[in-house]
Design a protein around this motif. Structure first.
Motif, PDB file in Angstrom:
ATOM      1  N   UNK A 136       0.854  -1.187   0.000  1.00 21.86           N
ATOM      2  CA  UNK A 136       0.000   0.000   0.000  1.00 21.86           C
ATOM      3  C   UNK A 136       0.891   1.239   0.000  1.00 21.86           C
ATOM      4  N   UNK A 137       0.484   2.246  -0.766  1.00 27.04           N
ATOM      5  CA  UNK A 137       1.326   3.426  -0.979  1.00 27.04           C
ATOM      6  C   UNK A 137       0.560   4.718  -0.797  1.00 27.04           C
TER       7      UNK A 137
ATOM      8  N   UNK B 204       3.534   0.644   2.985  1.00 31.06           N
ATOM      9  CA  UNK B 204       3.470  -0.536   3.843  1.00 31.06           C
ATOM     10  C   UNK B 204       3.648  -1.714   2.891  1.00 31.06           C
ATOM     11  N   UNK B 205       4.826  -2.317   2.926  1.00 35.74           N
ATOM     12  CA  UNK B 205       5.161  -3.334   1.933  1.00 35.74           C
ATOM     13  C   UNK B 205       4.460  -4.667   2.198  1.00 35.74           C
TER      14      UNK B 205
ATOM     15  N   UNK C 182       6.001  -5.620  -4.942  1.00 36.20           N
ATOM     16  CA  UNK C 182       6.460  -4.344  -5.464  1.00 36.20           C
ATOM     17  C   UNK C 182       7.160  -3.581  -4.342  1.00 36.20           C
ATOM     18  N   UNK C 183       8.416  -3.214  -4.563  1.00 34.71           N
ATOM     19  CA  UNK C 183       9.185  -2.449  -3.579  1.00 34.71           C
ATOM     20  C   UNK C 183       9.303  -1.014  -4.099  1.00 34.71           C
TER      21      UNK C 183
ATOM     22  N   UNK D  16      -2.883   3.988  -2.742  1.00 33.26           N
ATOM     23  CA  UNK D  16      -2.884   2.957  -3.791  1.00 33.26           C
ATOM     24  C   UNK D  16      -2.451   1.605  -3.251  1.00 33.26           C
ATOM     25  N   UNK D  17      -2.838   0.575  -3.980  1.00 30.66           N
ATOM     26  CA  UNK D  17      -2.359  -0.788  -3.770  1.00 30.66           C
ATOM     27  C   UNK D  17      -1.682  -1.208  -5.064  1.00 30.66           C
TER      28      UNK D  17
END
Length: 267
Positions: free
Chosen positions: A107-108, A125-126, A133-134, A223-224
């Motif tokens: 989540x970004x 939050x990775x 996705x990093x 975003x996800x």
């Protein structure tokens, strides 16, 4: 008249000097950087660069790590620490973590600068998946591609969008929209739906869902993002709903300064 011109010129010099210092600071992304490397990156003569470094050195924005090697100074770190404590995006930490846990994916939080007409990821939050996705945080990216960007752009003023289009819409991948007409049609749908989806637009084999943080001035989105194959397995309605709810929670929190401060204090 000549005296007025000279005065105006002197008044503009501090801003030009500040711009040059900021350009240098932006390139100091390693523990230390050599003079020649900085000059190459900035396409600046070493003599001119030395004057800029001397100015930044006087205020401790940069420091000498070794002869000919420069690093960020303590005044820079002090200002950065103050900025971090005051940044509203810190209030998004728990919301992003909950969105990550609900979807299983990264989540970004994305923010957009209307003056630069670019955007960047500022919090994440990775995912716990081995393949995930990093995000590259705090790096400016184009604002015309990717769900997290388009969820913001759709709610920006029309004249601002037109100015962005006039600068050119670069093809980041083969699926990036490069036509202003096509992009406007897509943005209209995003405004209608309240969320955006994207596939392979910035990174091949990546997909994302995003929703705008609807404040009076829309400059951020939640975003996800995940490998496309995995995201395709989640019903779009469910994914969109989770993302929209997270964005709404953040909007409510940022709209209430006391709530934002309380959330920030927890991190």
């Amino acid at each position: 008249m000549g005296e007025q011109h000279s005065t105006a010129k002197r008044e503009r010099n501090p801003m030009r000097a500040l711009t040059r210092v900021l350009a240098v600071l932006a390139e100091m992304d390693e523990p230390s950087v050599g003079m020649r490397e900085l000059a190459r990156r900035l396409d600046t003569p070493p003599s001119s660069l030395q004057r800029t470094l001397d100015s930044a050195f006087e205020t401790s924005l940069v420091a000498l790590a070794a002869p000919g090697q420069w690093e960020l100074g303590w005044e820079f770190h002090r200002l950065a620490a103050l900025a971090q404590r005051k940044q509203p995006f810190r209030a998004a930490t728990d919301i992003l973590e909950e969105l990550r846990d609900a979807t299983g994916e990264t989540a970004l939080l994305t923010v957009y600068d209307p003056y630069r007409k670019t955007r960047m990821f500022v919090a994440a939050a990775e995912s716990h998946h081995a393949v995930r996705f990093v995000p590259n945080l705090f790096s400016w990216m184009p604002a015309h591609a990717g769900a997290s960007a388009l969820a913001i752009l759709a709610f920006r003023p029309e004249d601002e969008r037109r100015a962005l289009y006039a600068e050119g819409l670069a093809a980041l991948t083969t699926t990036t929209a490069t036509s202003a007409e096509d992009l406007e049609s897509r943005l209209a749908k995003i405004r209608h739906d309240g969320y955006a989806f994207s596939y392979d637009e910035v990174n091949l084999a990546a997909a994302a869902a995003a929703a705008p943080v609807l404040l009076s001035d829309v400059t951020s989105s939640v975003a996800v993002i995940a490998p496309r194959q995995r995201l395709d397995e989640v019903p779009h309605v469910e994914l969109a709903g989770l993302t929209v709810r997270a964005a709404r929670r953040l909007a409510q929190r940022l709209g209430d300064p006391s709530a934002a401060l309380a959330a920030s204090a927890k991190t």
